[in-house]
Structures are given as C-alpha cells and as structure tokens.
Scaffold this motif. Sequence first.
Motif, mmCIF file in Angstrom:
data_model
loop_
_atom_site.group_PDB
_atom_site.id
_atom_site.type_symbol
_atom_site.label_atom_id
_atom_site.label_comp_id
_atom_site.label_asym_id
_atom_site.label_seq_id
_atom_site.Cartn_x
_atom_site.Cartn_y
_atom_site.Cartn_z
ATOM 1 N N HIS A 26 17.861 17.786 43.101
ATOM 2 C CA HIS A 26 17.864 16.471 43.738
ATOM 3 C C HIS A 26 19.226 15.797 43.637
ATOM 4 O O HIS A 26 19.865 15.792 42.590
ATOM 5 C CB HIS A 26 16.786 15.580 43.124
ATOM 6 C CG HIS A 26 15.433 15.805 43.731
ATOM 7 N ND1 HIS A 26 14.656 14.796 44.233
ATOM 8 C CD2 HIS A 26 14.728 16.949 43.952
ATOM 9 C CE1 HIS A 26 13.536 15.283 44.726
ATOM 10 N NE2 HIS A 26 13.551 16.589 44.555
ATOM 11 N N ILE A 27 19.643 15.245 44.769
ATOM 12 C CA ILE A 27 20.863 14.453 44.877
ATOM 13 C C ILE A 27 20.462 13.087 45.414
ATOM 14 O O ILE A 27 19.928 12.983 46.532
ATOM 15 C CB ILE A 27 21.881 15.102 45.838
ATOM 16 C CG1 ILE A 27 22.194 16.547 45.428
ATOM 17 C CG2 ILE A 27 23.150 14.258 45.922
ATOM 18 C CD1 ILE A 27 22.939 16.687 44.133
ATOM 19 N N GLU A 28 20.661 12.050 44.611
ATOM 20 C CA GLU A 28 20.285 10.698 45.031
ATOM 21 C C GLU A 28 18.835 10.649 45.535
ATOM 22 O O GLU A 28 18.522 10.031 46.568
ATOM 23 C CB GLU A 28 21.236 10.176 46.097
ATOM 24 C CG GLU A 28 22.639 9.897 45.595
ATOM 25 C CD GLU A 28 22.702 8.692 44.649
ATOM 26 O OE1 GLU A 28 22.647 7.557 45.147
ATOM 27 O OE2 GLU A 28 22.812 8.917 43.430
ATOM 28 N N GLY A 29 17.932 11.328 44.811
ATOM 29 C CA GLY A 29 16.512 11.218 45.102
ATOM 30 C C GLY A 29 15.966 12.164 46.151
ATOM 31 O O GLY A 29 14.766 12.140 46.443
ATOM 32 N N ARG A 102 25.480 23.770 51.816
ATOM 33 C CA ARG A 102 26.468 22.939 52.531
ATOM 34 C C ARG A 102 25.732 21.763 53.166
ATOM 35 O O ARG A 102 25.840 21.494 54.368
ATOM 36 C CB ARG A 102 27.214 23.776 53.566
ATOM 37 C CG ARG A 102 28.005 24.921 52.957
ATOM 38 C CD ARG A 102 28.841 25.654 53.997
ATOM 39 N NE ARG A 102 29.450 26.844 53.450
ATOM 40 C CZ ARG A 102 30.616 26.900 52.800
ATOM 41 N NH1 ARG A 102 31.309 25.789 52.624
ATOM 42 N NH2 ARG A 102 31.094 28.041 52.338
ATOM 43 N N ALA A 103 25.019 21.052 52.334
ATOM 44 C CA ALA A 103 24.028 20.078 52.788
ATOM 45 C C ALA A 103 24.612 18.887 53.524
ATOM 46 O O ALA A 103 23.889 18.201 54.253
ATOM 47 C CB ALA A 103 23.220 19.584 51.583
ATOM 48 N N PHE A 104 25.903 18.610 53.335
ATOM 49 C CA PHE A 104 26.461 17.360 53.862
ATOM 50 C C PHE A 104 27.420 17.582 55.023
ATOM 51 O O PHE A 104 28.157 16.672 55.405
ATOM 52 C CB PHE A 104 27.141 16.581 52.731
ATOM 53 C CG PHE A 104 26.202 16.286 51.594
ATOM 54 C CD1 PHE A 104 25.240 15.307 51.708
ATOM 55 C CD2 PHE A 104 26.244 17.035 50.423
ATOM 56 C CE1 PHE A 104 24.350 15.050 50.676
ATOM 57 C CE2 PHE A 104 25.358 16.791 49.382
ATOM 58 C CZ PHE A 104 24.406 15.794 49.511
ATOM 59 N N GLN A 105 27.411 18.777 55.597
ATOM 60 C CA GLN A 105 28.295 19.034 56.739
ATOM 61 C C GLN A 105 28.102 17.968 57.812
ATOM 62 O O GLN A 105 26.982 17.556 58.125
ATOM 63 C CB GLN A 105 28.005 20.424 57.322
ATOM 64 C CG GLN A 105 28.834 20.806 58.534
ATOM 65 C CD GLN A 105 30.318 20.937 58.224
ATOM 66 O OE1 GLN A 105 31.025 19.932 58.140
ATOM 67 N NE2 GLN A 105 30.788 22.171 58.024
ATOM 68 N N ASP A 106 29.203 17.530 58.384
ATOM 69 C CA ASP A 106 29.184 16.476 59.397
ATOM 70 C C ASP A 106 28.512 16.995 60.677
ATOM 71 O O ASP A 106 28.911 18.031 61.213
ATOM 72 C CB ASP A 106 30.626 16.058 59.701
ATOM 73 C CG ASP A 106 30.719 14.812 60.558
ATOM 74 O OD1 ASP A 106 29.758 14.501 61.288
ATOM 75 O OD2 ASP A 106 31.769 14.151 60.500
ATOM 76 N N TRP A 200 33.379 17.545 54.021
ATOM 77 C CA TRP A 200 32.003 17.394 53.543
ATOM 78 C C TRP A 200 31.181 18.671 53.732
ATOM 79 O O TRP A 200 30.037 18.734 53.283
ATOM 80 C CB TRP A 200 31.322 16.240 54.262
ATOM 81 C CG TRP A 200 31.748 14.894 53.752
ATOM 82 C CD1 TRP A 200 32.799 14.614 52.917
ATOM 83 C CD2 TRP A 200 31.128 13.641 54.048
ATOM 84 N NE1 TRP A 200 32.884 13.266 52.683
ATOM 85 C CE2 TRP A 200 31.873 12.645 53.365
ATOM 86 C CE3 TRP A 200 30.047 13.265 54.826
ATOM 87 C CZ2 TRP A 200 31.544 11.294 53.441
ATOM 88 C CZ3 TRP A 200 29.715 11.917 54.905
ATOM 89 C CH2 TRP A 200 30.456 10.935 54.214
ATOM 90 N N GLY A 201 31.758 19.671 54.364
ATOM 91 C CA GLY A 201 31.060 20.936 54.531
ATOM 92 C C GLY A 201 31.240 21.887 53.363
ATOM 93 O O GLY A 201 30.965 23.083 53.490
ATOM 94 N N PRO A 211 29.173 15.697 41.254
ATOM 95 C CA PRO A 211 29.660 14.327 41.446
ATOM 96 C C PRO A 211 30.104 14.043 42.880
ATOM 97 O O PRO A 211 29.836 12.955 43.413
ATOM 98 C CB PRO A 211 30.840 14.242 40.464
ATOM 99 C CG PRO A 211 30.489 15.216 39.387
ATOM 100 C CD PRO A 211 29.835 16.352 40.106
ATOM 101 N N LEU A 212 30.750 15.022 43.533
ATOM 102 C CA LEU A 212 31.137 14.821 44.929
ATOM 103 C C LEU A 212 29.906 14.733 45.812
ATOM 104 O O LEU A 212 29.825 13.874 46.699
ATOM 105 C CB LEU A 212 32.048 15.959 45.390
ATOM 106 C CG LEU A 212 32.481 15.916 46.866
ATOM 107 C CD1 LEU A 212 33.168 14.596 47.194
ATOM 108 C CD2 LEU A 212 33.393 17.108 47.184
ATOM 109 N N ALA A 213 28.918 15.594 45.579
ATOM 110 C CA ALA A 213 27.680 15.547 46.361
ATOM 111 C C ALA A 213 26.993 14.199 46.207
ATOM 112 O O ALA A 213 26.516 13.609 47.190
ATOM 113 C CB ALA A 213 26.749 16.676 45.934
ATOM 114 N N ILE A 214 26.951 13.698 44.995
ATOM 115 C CA ILE A 214 26.314 12.391 44.735
ATOM 116 C C ILE A 214 27.066 11.275 45.439
ATOM 117 O O ILE A 214 26.464 10.366 46.038
ATOM 118 C CB ILE A 214 26.227 12.141 43.219
ATOM 119 C CG1 ILE A 214 25.222 13.116 42.580
ATOM 120 C CG2 ILE A 214 25.832 10.696 42.921
ATOM 121 C CD1 ILE A 214 25.291 13.163 41.070
ATOM 122 N N ALA A 215 28.398 11.334 45.414
ATOM 123 C CA ALA A 215 29.205 10.298 46.059
ATOM 124 C C ALA A 215 28.987 10.297 47.572
ATOM 125 O O ALA A 215 28.870 9.231 48.194
ATOM 126 C CB ALA A 215 30.679 10.516 45.736
#
Length: 223
Positions: A26-29, A102-106, A200-201, A211-215
């Motif tokens: 989990h990242i931020e819930g 790579r959950a946060f790819q734009d 972000w990818g 920490p980067l993923a959380i941010a």
Amino acid sequence: MTIAAVVTAAGSGSRLGADVPKALVHIEGRALVAWAVARVREIADAVVVTAPPAHLGAFVEAVDGLATVVAGGQTRQDSVALGLTALDLADDDIVLIHDAARAFQDPAIMAATIAAVREGADGAVPVVPVVDTLVGAPGRDGVLGDAVNREALRAVQTPQTFRAAVALDAHRRGTAGATDDASLARELGYRVVAVDGHEWGFKVTRASDLPLAIAIAAQLEAP
C-alpha cells in the motif's frame, strides 16, 4: 477499435522487503496495483491484471472492479500471453503492456505510445536518458571495465504499446526468456519506435523507492 491493457503484477516483493506480493504493497492507502490500474484506465477501455494464483482474491479486492484479474504464469512472458488471451483482442485493437511496479507512469506518456501506433508504428515504447556513468562489469581481477557512452543508450519504461496483432504474434512466435515485449516484436522484424518517457514511470523495486512513490501518490491525491 478498442484500447486495452495488460498490467503484470506477479512480483514477489522480496527486494522491497514486503511480506505480500509487491503489487499489493500500500502507498497512501491504495495498493500499488490499484494506482497502476487507475492510471491506465484513464487511457484504456479494458484492463486485465495478471496476478499470482495464490493471491487472486486480494487482487480482485484491490482493483475494485476497474480491471479483470487472471492468474499469471511462471514468467512475466507467460503472464503477458495469458493476459492477452483474456482480453480477446481483435487484430486492429491497440494493447498496452504495463507493469504494476511502474504504477505512477503519466497517462500522457501512455497516450503518446498509442498515438505512435495509430500513426503507423507496430509498437511504441517510452524511454528516458541514462543519467549515471556506465562502465563494463569488473573482470575477475577486480579491474573496472571500459566506460560506455551513455548518450547512445536509453532506459526502457512501460507501457509498451502495440497493434494487437503484433503483440499476439510476438508472444506466439518470439523467443522464450525475452526481457520485454518490444524485444519479442523486434526480433520478428516489427517496427518499434521510441517516445519520451517520464520520471514518474520509474519501477518501484526496493524500499528506497518508497519515499518517492509516497510523494507522488500524495501529490496525485492532493485537491
């Protein structure tokens, strides 16, 4: 034409120090896979997640109806093939093959890969410049290898996006053990182009990536 996606999520999480599959961390819930699916759903009409067979229920709960969850295979390549089969694609559909890590790819990068395929490429892959100095591996005597020209290299991200007929053919005829889907397609002579990736990818792999993923997650959640 359908835009579809396979999200592979079978990583063990051992390097992350987790006691669950990495995509369930989990990242931020929200589970990592939930972030990945939410991002790709901004682009794709249908999403299949390939998950470890022992954790299918947890993955179904995590994606909360935004994707279909199927059991993955022994390797990533096997899992992608199973995901492609589950999507029941037509030849002229477009399919994104993405990694939950790579959950946060734009989504704009995802859209750029789709645009490249629509413009005639068989496949498209996001890449980013290599920023570290690179050298060859040390020899048995411990002497550092020769410097490598990083300007000639790029780091590959996902999603790797293809005409569906190309992805299906690549996984049917490609060599077992390929490290990514573009390699399978290119060895068969398909034209795969590059698009600019995004910072972000990055791939969530180790505890130091959290920490980067959380941010990033906190920024996405901010009103």
